[in-house]
Design a protein around this motif. Structure first.
Motif: not given
Length: 121
Positions: A106-121
């Motif tokens: 049966i389909y169960v939703t799984y999540w990753g732990k995340g990856t950080l994206v920083t947008v800055s000059s």
């Protein structure tokens, strides 16, 4: 068990590009929809893009025309190509997927732990 592992985050200047990847592993029987969400500091997690098993896509209005979601079913991987990045795109990006395992089909939703994206000059 099933794991989702994101990669590809980092620091990029405004106007730049990044490509995120999320690989699913484990006792996978089938993967249905996959998607990307993000959460900026002090804000709620929000949908960025989703892609179904038939490659139908959906995007948040804020990223339409700049981000592209795709998947490689042979690799159990979903990608997020992010172009023309803006400072407001900075967040932790999470992937999720609806996965049926070999033992519990049966389909169960799984999540990753995340990856950080920083947008800055």
């Amino acid at each position: 068990q099933v794991q989702l592992v994101e990669s590809g985050g980092g620091l990029v200047q405004p106007g730049g590009s990044l490509r995120l990847s999320c690989a699913a592993s484990g006792s996978i029987f089938s993967i249905d929809a996959m998607g990307w969400y993000r959460q900026a500091p002090g804000k709620e997690r929000e949908l960025v893009a989703t892609i179904t098993s038939s490659d139908s896509t959906n995007y948040a209005d804020s990223v339409k025309g700049r981000f592209t979601v795709s998947r490689d079913n042979a690799k159990n991987t979903v990608y997020l190509q992010m172009d023309s990045l803006k400072p407001e795109d900075a967040a932790v990006y999470y992937c999720n997927a609806a996965i049926a395992t070999r033992t519990r089909r049966i389909y169960v939703t799984y999540w990753g732990k995340g990856t950080l994206v920083t947008v800055s000059s």
